[in-house]
Every structure is written in structure tokens, then in C-alpha cells.
Design a protein around this motif. Structure first.
Motif, mmCIF file in Angstrom:
data_model
loop_
_atom_site.group_PDB
_atom_site.id
_atom_site.type_symbol
_atom_site.label_atom_id
_atom_site.label_comp_id
_atom_site.label_asym_id
_atom_site.label_seq_id
_atom_site.Cartn_x
_atom_site.Cartn_y
_atom_site.Cartn_z
ATOM 1 N N ILE A 245 0.845 -1.211 0.000
ATOM 2 C CA ILE A 245 0.000 0.000 0.000
ATOM 3 C C ILE A 245 0.865 1.240 0.000
ATOM 4 C CG2 ILE A 245 -1.590 1.327 1.453
ATOM 5 C CD1 ILE A 245 -2.853 -1.382 2.205
ATOM 6 N N ASN A 246 1.983 1.211 0.765
ATOM 7 C CA ASN A 246 2.890 2.371 0.764
ATOM 8 C C ASN A 246 3.413 2.642 -0.643
ATOM 9 O OD1 ASN A 246 2.660 2.915 3.506
ATOM 10 N ND2 ASN A 246 4.167 1.343 4.028
ATOM 11 N N GLY A 247 3.777 1.534 -1.356
ATOM 12 C CA GLY A 247 4.221 1.723 -2.739
ATOM 13 C C GLY A 247 3.123 2.315 -3.606
ATOM 14 N N LEU A 248 1.891 1.810 -3.377
ATOM 15 C CA LEU A 248 0.763 2.368 -4.134
ATOM 16 C C LEU A 248 0.530 3.833 -3.781
ATOM 17 C CD1 LEU A 248 -1.757 -0.607 -3.921
ATOM 18 C CD2 LEU A 248 -0.502 0.151 -5.934
ATOM 19 N N LYS A 249 0.751 4.196 -2.491
ATOM 20 C CA LYS A 249 0.591 5.602 -2.101
ATOM 21 C C LYS A 249 1.588 6.493 -2.817
ATOM 22 C CE LYS A 249 -1.455 5.137 2.507
ATOM 23 N NZ LYS A 249 -1.256 5.342 3.950
ATOM 24 N N LYS A 250 2.845 5.998 -2.902
ATOM 25 C CA LYS A 250 3.841 6.794 -3.629
ATOM 26 C C LYS A 250 3.416 6.986 -5.084
ATOM 27 C CE LYS A 250 7.749 5.381 -0.724
ATOM 28 N NZ LYS A 250 9.037 4.667 -0.687
ATOM 29 N N GLU A 251 2.958 5.881 -5.718
ATOM 30 C CA GLU A 251 2.491 5.993 -7.100
ATOM 31 C C GLU A 251 1.313 6.956 -7.210
ATOM 32 O OE1 GLU A 251 2.485 5.197 -11.156
ATOM 33 O OE2 GLU A 251 3.941 4.667 -9.607
ATOM 34 N N PHE A 252 0.411 6.892 -6.186
ATOM 35 C CA PHE A 252 -0.741 7.783 -6.169
ATOM 36 C C PHE A 252 -0.311 9.243 -6.049
ATOM 37 C CE2 PHE A 252 -4.969 9.104 -5.677
ATOM 38 C CZ PHE A 252 -5.043 9.950 -4.587
ATOM 39 N N HIS A 253 0.686 9.524 -5.157
ATOM 40 C CA HIS A 253 1.182 10.895 -5.027
ATOM 41 C C HIS A 253 1.810 11.379 -6.335
ATOM 42 C CE1 HIS A 253 0.165 11.301 -0.885
ATOM 43 N NE2 HIS A 253 0.941 10.297 -0.483
ATOM 44 N N ARG A 254 2.530 10.457 -7.012
ATOM 45 C CA ARG A 254 3.128 10.852 -8.284
ATOM 46 C C ARG A 254 2.046 11.187 -9.311
ATOM 47 N NH1 ARG A 254 4.270 8.538 -12.965
ATOM 48 N NH2 ARG A 254 3.459 6.524 -12.281
ATOM 49 N N LEU A 255 0.980 10.368 -9.343
ATOM 50 C CA LEU A 255 -0.122 10.658 -10.255
ATOM 51 C C LEU A 255 -0.838 11.952 -9.888
ATOM 52 C CD1 LEU A 255 -1.636 7.077 -10.629
ATOM 53 C CD2 LEU A 255 -0.363 8.353 -12.357
ATOM 54 N N GLN A 256 -0.938 12.215 -8.564
ATOM 55 C CA GLN A 256 -1.545 13.482 -8.146
ATOM 56 C C GLN A 256 -0.724 14.672 -8.613
ATOM 57 O OE1 GLN A 256 -2.116 13.314 -3.933
ATOM 58 N NE2 GLN A 256 -4.246 12.618 -4.099
ATOM 59 N N ASP A 257 0.622 14.574 -8.522
ATOM 60 C CA ASP A 257 1.467 15.669 -9.000
ATOM 61 C C ASP A 257 1.270 15.899 -10.499
ATOM 62 O OD1 ASP A 257 4.148 14.618 -6.790
ATOM 63 O OD2 ASP A 257 2.471 16.002 -6.443
ATOM 64 N N GLU A 258 1.228 14.760 -11.257
ATOM 65 C CA GLU A 258 0.989 14.911 -12.699
ATOM 66 C C GLU A 258 -0.388 15.547 -12.967
ATOM 67 O OE1 GLU A 258 3.579 11.023 -14.165
ATOM 68 O OE2 GLU A 258 1.420 11.097 -14.447
ATOM 69 N N ASN A 259 -1.378 15.133 -12.151
ATOM 70 C CA ASN A 259 -2.717 15.704 -12.309
ATOM 71 C C ASN A 259 -2.728 17.198 -12.025
ATOM 72 O OD1 ASN A 259 -5.411 15.970 -12.693
ATOM 73 N ND2 ASN A 259 -6.035 14.916 -10.829
ATOM 74 N N VAL A 260 -1.965 17.610 -10.976
ATOM 75 C CA VAL A 260 -1.897 19.042 -10.636
ATOM 76 C C VAL A 260 -1.246 19.819 -11.773
ATOM 77 C CG1 VAL A 260 -0.794 20.696 -9.093
ATOM 78 C CG2 VAL A 260 -1.977 18.717 -8.158
ATOM 79 N N GLN A 261 -0.145 19.249 -12.343
ATOM 80 C CA GLN A 261 0.505 19.932 -13.464
ATOM 81 C C GLN A 261 -0.456 20.090 -14.645
ATOM 82 O OE1 GLN A 261 4.017 17.717 -14.343
ATOM 83 N NE2 GLN A 261 5.100 18.301 -12.446
ATOM 84 N N LEU A 262 -1.183 18.972 -14.941
ATOM 85 C CA LEU A 262 -2.136 19.065 -16.054
ATOM 86 C C LEU A 262 -3.249 20.069 -15.772
ATOM 87 C CD1 LEU A 262 -2.477 15.272 -16.972
ATOM 88 C CD2 LEU A 262 -1.377 17.042 -18.330
ATOM 89 N N LYS A 263 -3.673 20.126 -14.513
ATOM 90 C CA LYS A 263 -4.723 21.096 -14.163
ATOM 91 C C LYS A 263 -4.233 22.519 -14.310
ATOM 92 C CE LYS A 263 -7.660 18.365 -11.106
ATOM 93 N NZ LYS A 263 -8.175 18.182 -9.742
ATOM 94 N N THR A 264 -2.948 22.769 -13.901
ATOM 95 C CA THR A 264 -2.413 24.130 -14.070
ATOM 96 C C THR A 264 -2.343 24.517 -15.542
ATOM 97 O OG1 THR A 264 -0.193 23.169 -13.985
ATOM 98 C CG2 THR A 264 -1.090 24.059 -11.920
ATOM 99 N N ILE A 265 -1.893 23.554 -16.384
ATOM 100 C CA ILE A 265 -1.846 23.840 -17.830
ATOM 101 C C ILE A 265 -3.254 24.105 -18.357
ATOM 102 C CG2 ILE A 265 -1.282 22.847 -20.079
ATOM 103 C CD1 ILE A 265 0.950 21.256 -18.635
ATOM 104 N N CYS A 266 -4.208 23.272 -17.884
ATOM 105 C CA CYS A 266 -5.600 23.445 -18.332
ATOM 106 C C CYS A 266 -6.162 24.785 -17.887
ATOM 107 C CB CYS A 266 -6.448 22.298 -17.796
ATOM 108 S SG CYS A 266 -8.149 22.345 -18.355
ATOM 109 N N GLU A 267 -5.857 25.186 -16.636
ATOM 110 C CA GLU A 267 -6.348 26.477 -16.145
ATOM 111 C C GLU A 267 -5.759 27.641 -16.931
ATOM 112 O OE1 GLU A 267 -7.077 25.205 -11.466
ATOM 113 O OE2 GLU A 267 -5.402 26.494 -12.037
ATOM 114 N N ASP A 268 -4.434 27.534 -17.261
ATOM 115 C CA ASP A 268 -3.831 28.604 -18.071
ATOM 116 C C ASP A 268 -4.528 28.720 -19.417
ATOM 117 O OD1 ASP A 268 -0.526 27.785 -16.840
ATOM 118 O OD2 ASP A 268 -2.041 29.153 -16.044
ATOM 119 N N GLN A 269 -4.766 27.551 -20.044
ATOM 120 C CA GLN A 269 -5.440 27.592 -21.344
ATOM 121 C C GLN A 269 -6.874 28.095 -21.226
ATOM 122 O OE1 GLN A 269 -5.062 23.717 -23.039
ATOM 123 N NE2 GLN A 269 -2.883 23.921 -23.473
ATOM 124 N N GLU A 270 -7.575 27.704 -20.130
ATOM 125 C CA GLU A 270 -8.927 28.204 -19.934
ATOM 126 C C GLU A 270 -8.943 29.712 -19.726
ATOM 127 O OE1 GLU A 270 -11.065 24.329 -17.886
ATOM 128 O OE2 GLU A 270 -10.529 26.073 -16.688
#
Length: 594
Positions: A467-492
Motif C-alpha cells: 500500500i505504501n508503494g501504491l501511495k507513492k504511485e498515487f502521489h506521483r499521479l496526483q502531481d501529474e494531475n496538478v501539473q495538467l490542471k495548471t496547464i488546463c487552467e492557463d489555457q482556460e
């Protein structure tokens, strides 16, 4: 007490969430027979009763909610009217019934916000005095979006049984996901409605300002035209007067010439008679000279008046030229404004094309974000399941340890009692030995269960590492999601800046078209005699099913098919429209997002 507070908080969250979702799905106005609303009042009653102090009286002990709710009148002046209404109700005989009536009236007036300054009425560990009470207070603010229409007079609130029905809150994940989608759609529709109303108000103010400017320009233009006509009339009058003066001057000159000729003839006659009478000739000569001077003076006066009239004519011609120049300048400004309007239309067309291309890119990015969100939801679901399994294993282990401890204590007590009573109870020895064998077998089984639980704990520890390994993967996906959201917000934001001018101009054009259509009488208002059935659901009208006109298309519908209100360009206040026009207007507004 802590477990009870946690359970009551969870039930309050579920009841408030279910009430808001169902109210937004089936209509915001609720009545007293609505099951989620009844369950909400039951849950609130349990929350207010938690940790309530018992008061002593001559008749016994009293534990009632009416005391804390009466205190709200002093802490919140708006609740004084509610308390007075509850006291005036004739059918309420118990304090519990008054408390239930108070809760219903407070919900109808949007004053259902709990007061936490009630230390005298609650224990120290009560729900309303802990952090859970503050959370419930924050949840109650969301009920302001609901309109409740409750009849308190006819209800028997004294004898109702407050039992929580848990079957209403046992839903699967698919229903929760659908309810979340439905809530997001409803929230977006409400946001678009508020945006359309605000935009209509702004456009109405701008239209009124432009109309005022146009009226002022028309008034000034009409004044200038009137002044020009007056000036032309004055010039014509002056020209006529000048012509009359000229004619009079010519007549005077002719008279003077004739008079001079007569005088010259007289002079010649007098010359002939001069020798006869010198004295008479001198007198006549002096008289003729005097008359000549008077005629010359009259001629000089007439010429001065003619010069004055010529100067006045020149001034009027100069004023006419200035007025014509001002009119030409205003016509040039009007031509320039029309050219600017054409340029703005061309820019709007280009912006609309750019906005369509950017919308396609946004759809692609939204698909990517939705796939990532599905992955994160799956990972969180697996994590929750593993945490639940770990908690169950720890609970079984604690139960097993508690059983072994109790067994040891029981065994020690029984051994002491056997040592003291061994001489008096020799006959019961065989029975005790059999009981001892049963207890040893039970202990052996408990030991085996404990070993199995230890093995499960070891397995769960390995799963926790996973689960700890999955949490790390989840945090990494969250960071990627935040980056994509920032790009999306800039474009919006860029799209909003690009499309703001386009949306404003398009909405102005549409509103002006509809206003012109409404002013020109474009819609046909159907008469009541011509409609016997609803145009949408085709149900026949009767005394209970009345006729209603749609203010947009002019057709006749029933109440259920025209229970919508939207502001139109012809009327800034919200008016009744049918479901078809409501959907079309909302679609038009959603096609131009800010």
C-alpha cells in the motif's frame, strides 16, 4: 461518547447530503411528507439530545430540547418570531413537540444554524460542545438552497417516534457516481443561470445608456434642424425687407429727381423773372435750397439703414455656414462609427473560429484528465479496502487477547475456590475435572486462533508495504494531475480572455434582435379559447389543470410544462417560459461560456 459523536456526525452528513441531492433532483420546494426531510429532523433531534443534562423538578427528572432552543431567542434576535409562533400553536402539549415545531419553522425561514453557546444545558462531552458540533453547523449552511413548505398546525408532533431509517442511505457506488454527476450538472446549470441573469442586467444597463445617448442626439439634431429652419425664415424675411427698402429708395430717388427737375424749371422761370423781382427770387431760391438739404439728409439716412441690413445679412450667412459644417462633421462621425462596428463584427467572427479550435483541444485534454481521475479513484478504493481489512484483523486480535486474559482470571479464581473447598466437595471432583479438560481444550483452540491471527497480521504488514508503494504511485499521479490542471487552467484563462469580447458582442446582438422582435410584435400570443390541450404533454385543461402562456413563444401550456422562470430581453424581470424555450435559452447561454 466519542463513538456516539462520530456516528451522529456521519448520520448528519448522510441525511443533509441526501436531502440536498434529492431536493435539487426533484424540485427545491419540499413538504412535510417528504421521507428524506423527515429523516433529517429525526437525525437533528438525536444530535441535539446527545449529552443533554437532566433537570430535576417536583414531578421528577426532565430531559427536554425546548430549554436550549428557547435560549436561541436571546442569542439570535431573528429567532424571536419563531419562538413566539411555537408558543401560540394550540395543538402542542409537550416540550418535545414544541422543539420539533421550532426545528421545522427554522428550516422554512433559513435560520437553522445551531448555536453552540449552550454550556448550561449540555455535558462537557456533548456533541454540540465538541468539534463535531462545529462541523454540523457548517453543514447546515448548505440547506439555504432548499425551500420548505411545511404545515405545522395539523401535525401530531407530540407522539411521533424518532427512529432513524438506515435503508435510505444504503446506496452503491454507481448511484453515488451518478448523483455526483447529476449534482455537478445542476450546479453548472445554476451557475450559467446566474451568469445569464447578471449579463442580462449589465446589457440592460448598457442598452438604456445607449438609448439615452441616442435620444439626446436625436433631440439635439431636432433642435438644430428647428434653429436652421428659423434662421432660413429670418433670412427670407430680411431679404424681403431689403427688397422693400430698395424699392422705397428707388421711389424716393425718382421723386427727388422729379422734384429737382421741377425746381430747375422753376429756377429757369425765376431767372426770367429775376430782373422783375429780385427779392422774390432770393426767397424762392433759399426755400429750394432748404428743401434740397432735407432730401439729401433723408437719402443719407436711407443709405445708412441699407448698410446695417447688409451687415446683418452677412452675419446670418456666416451662421448658416457654421451650422452646415457642424452637420457634416456629425455625419462623418456616424460613418466612422459604422465602420468600427463592421470591424468589430469581423474580429468577432475570427474570435469565434479560434474559440472552436480551442474547445476541441480542451475536449481532448478533459478526456485525458478523466482517465487519470478514474485511475486515482480505483487506487483510492483499493487502499480503503486494504485499510478496512487491516482494521478488522486488529479488532479480531484484540478480541482474542481479551478472551485469553479473561480465561486466565477465571481459571485462577476457580483454582483458589477448588483449593479451599476440596474437602467439602469431593463428590464434585469428577465433574470439575471434566470442566477443566473442556477449558484446556478451549484454551488450546484459542491459542491456535491466536497463531492464525498472527499469520494474518504478518500478511497484512506485507500488504501495508505494498500500500505504501501504491501511495507513492498515487502521489506521483496526483502531481501529474496538478501539473495538467495548471496547464488546463492557463489555457482556460486564455480562452476566457479571447472569448469574453466575442460572447459579449454575440449576446448583445441576440438580445437586441429579440428586443426588436418583441417590440415589433414578432411573437403571436395564442388566445385562451383556441387551446383546449397542453401543447407539450397534450393533457386536457380543466379546473385543476389551468392554462399558462409562455412569455417567449406565446403558446399555452399547463403548470408542470411551464414551471420555469428566466429573464427575457423584453422584460428584465424573470417571467414564465415553457420547458422547450427554457432548454433552448439555457443551451444558447451554455454555448457562450465565460
Amino acid at each position: 461518547m466519542a463513538m456516539e459523536r462520530a456516528n451522529l456526525l456521519n448520520m448528519a452528513k448522510l441525511s443533509i447530503k441526501g436531502l440536498i441531492e434529492s431536493a435539487l433532483s426533484f424540485g427545491r420546494t419540499l413538504d412535510s411528507d417528504y421521507p428524506p426531510l423527515q429523516q433529517f429532523f429525526v437525525v437533528m433531534e438525536h444530535c441535539l439530545k446527545h449529552g443533554l443534562r437532566v433537570k430535576k423538578s417536583f414531578l421528577g427528572f426532565n430531559k427536554s430540547l425546548w430549554g436550549p432552543l428557547e435560549l436561541v431567542e436571546k442569542l439570535c434576535p431573528e429567532a424571536a418570531e419563531i419562538s413566539a409562533s411555537v408558543r401560540d400553536l394550540p395543538g402542542l402539549k409537550t416540550p418535545l413537540g414544541r422543539a420539533r415545531a421550532w426545528l421545522r419553522l427554522a428550516l422554512m425561514k433559513d435560520l437553522l444554524v445551531a448555536q453552540r453557546n449552550m454550556i448550561d444545558f449540555y455535558e462537557n462531552s456533548a456533541l454540540m460542545l465538541e468539534e463535531e458540533g462545529a462541523v454540523i453547523v457548517g453543514l447546515l449552511v448548505g440547506l439555504n438552497v432548499i425551500d420548505a413548505n411545511l404545515c405545522v398546525k395539523g401535525e401530531d408532533l407530540d407522539s411521533q417516534v424518532g427512529v432513524i431509517d438506515f435503508s435510505m442511505y444504503l446506496k452503491n457506488d454507481i448511484d453515488d457516481y451518478r448523483s455526483e454527476e447529476r449534482n455537478s450538472q445542476i450546479a453548472s446549470i445554476l451557475d450559467q443561470k446566474n451568469y445569464v441573469e447578471e449579463l442580462n442586467r449589465q446589457l440592460n444597463s448598457t442598452v438604456h445608456g445607449l438609448q439615452g445617448r441616442v435620444d439626446s442626439l436625436e433631440k439635439s439634431n431636432s433642435k438644430l434642424i428647428e434653429e436652421l429652419a428659423i434662421a432660413k425664415n429670418n433670412i427670407i424675411k430680411l431679404q424681403e425687407e431689403n427688397q422693400q427698402l430698395r424699392s422705397e429708395n428707388s421711389v424716393i430717388l425718382l421723386k427727388t429727381q422729379q422734384h429737382l427737375e421741377v425746381t430747375q424749371g422753376d429756377v429757369s422761370v425765376e431767372r426770367d423773372t429775376y430782373k422783375q423781382s429780385r427779392q422774390g427770387l432770393d426767397e424762392m431760391y433759399n426755400e429750394a435750397r432748404r428743401q434740397l438739404k432735407e432730401e439729401c439728409q433723408l437719402r443719407q439716412d436711407v443709405e445708412n439703414e441699407l448698410v446695417v441690413q447688409v451687415s446683418m445679412k452677412q452675419e446670418m450667412e456666416l451662421a448658416m455656414k457654421l451650422l452646415e459644417k457642424d452637420i457634416h462633421e456629425k455625419q462623418d462621425t456616424l460613418i466612422g462609427l459604422r465602420q468600427q462596428l463592421d470591424e468589430v463584427k469581423a474580429i468577432n467572427v475570427e474570435m469565434y473560429q479560434k474559440m472552436q479550435s480551442s474547445d476541441e483541444e480542451m475536449k481532448k485534454k478533459n478526456d485525458v484528465i478523466s482517465r487519470l481521475e478514474e485511475k486515482t479513484n480505483q487506487i483510492t478504493a483499493t487502499m480503503k479496502q486494504l485499510e478496512q481489512r487491516l482494521q478488522d484483523a486488529e479488532r479480531h486480535r484484540s478480541l482474542a487477547e481479551e478472551g485469553t486474559r479473561r480465561f486466565k482470571l477465571d481459571f485462577a479464581n476457580k483454582a483458589d475456590s477448588l483449593q479451599r473447598q476440596i474437602e467439602h466437595r469431593e463428590k464434585q471432583l469428577q465433574q470439575l475435572e471434566t470442566d477443566l479438560k473442556i477449558e484446556r481444550e478451549w484454551r488450546q483452540t484459542l491459542q491456535n486462533d491466536l497463531d492464525r491471527e498472527r499469520e494474518t497480521v504478518a500478511q497484512l504488514s506485507t500488504e501495508a508495504l505494498q500500500i505504501n508503494g501504491l501511495k507513492k504511485e498515487f502521489h506521483r499521479l496526483q502531481d501529474e494531475n496538478v501539473q495538467l490542471k495548471t496547464i488546463c487552467e492557463d489555457q482556460e484563462q486564455a480562452l476566457e480572455e479571447l472569448g469574453s469580447k466575442l460572447s459579449e458582442s454575440k449576446l448583445k446582438i441576440e438580445d437586441i434582435k429579440e428586443a426588436n422582435k418583441a417590440l415589433q410584435g414578432g411573437q403571436v400570443w395564442l388566445k385562451d379559447k383556441e387551446a383546449s390541450h397542453c401543447k407539450l404533454c397534450e393533457k386536457e385543461f380543466s379546473i385543476s389543470r389551468r392554462k399558462h402562456h409562455c412569455r417567449n413563444c406565446g403558446e399555452i401550456f399547463c403548470n408542470s410544462c411551464s414551471d420555469n422562470e428566466l429573464p427575457l430581453p423584453a422584460s428584465p424581470k424573470p417571467v414564465r417560459v415553457c420547458d422547450t424555450c427554457h432548454a433552448l435559452l439555457l443551451q444558447r447561454c451554455s454555448s457562450n461560456p465565460t
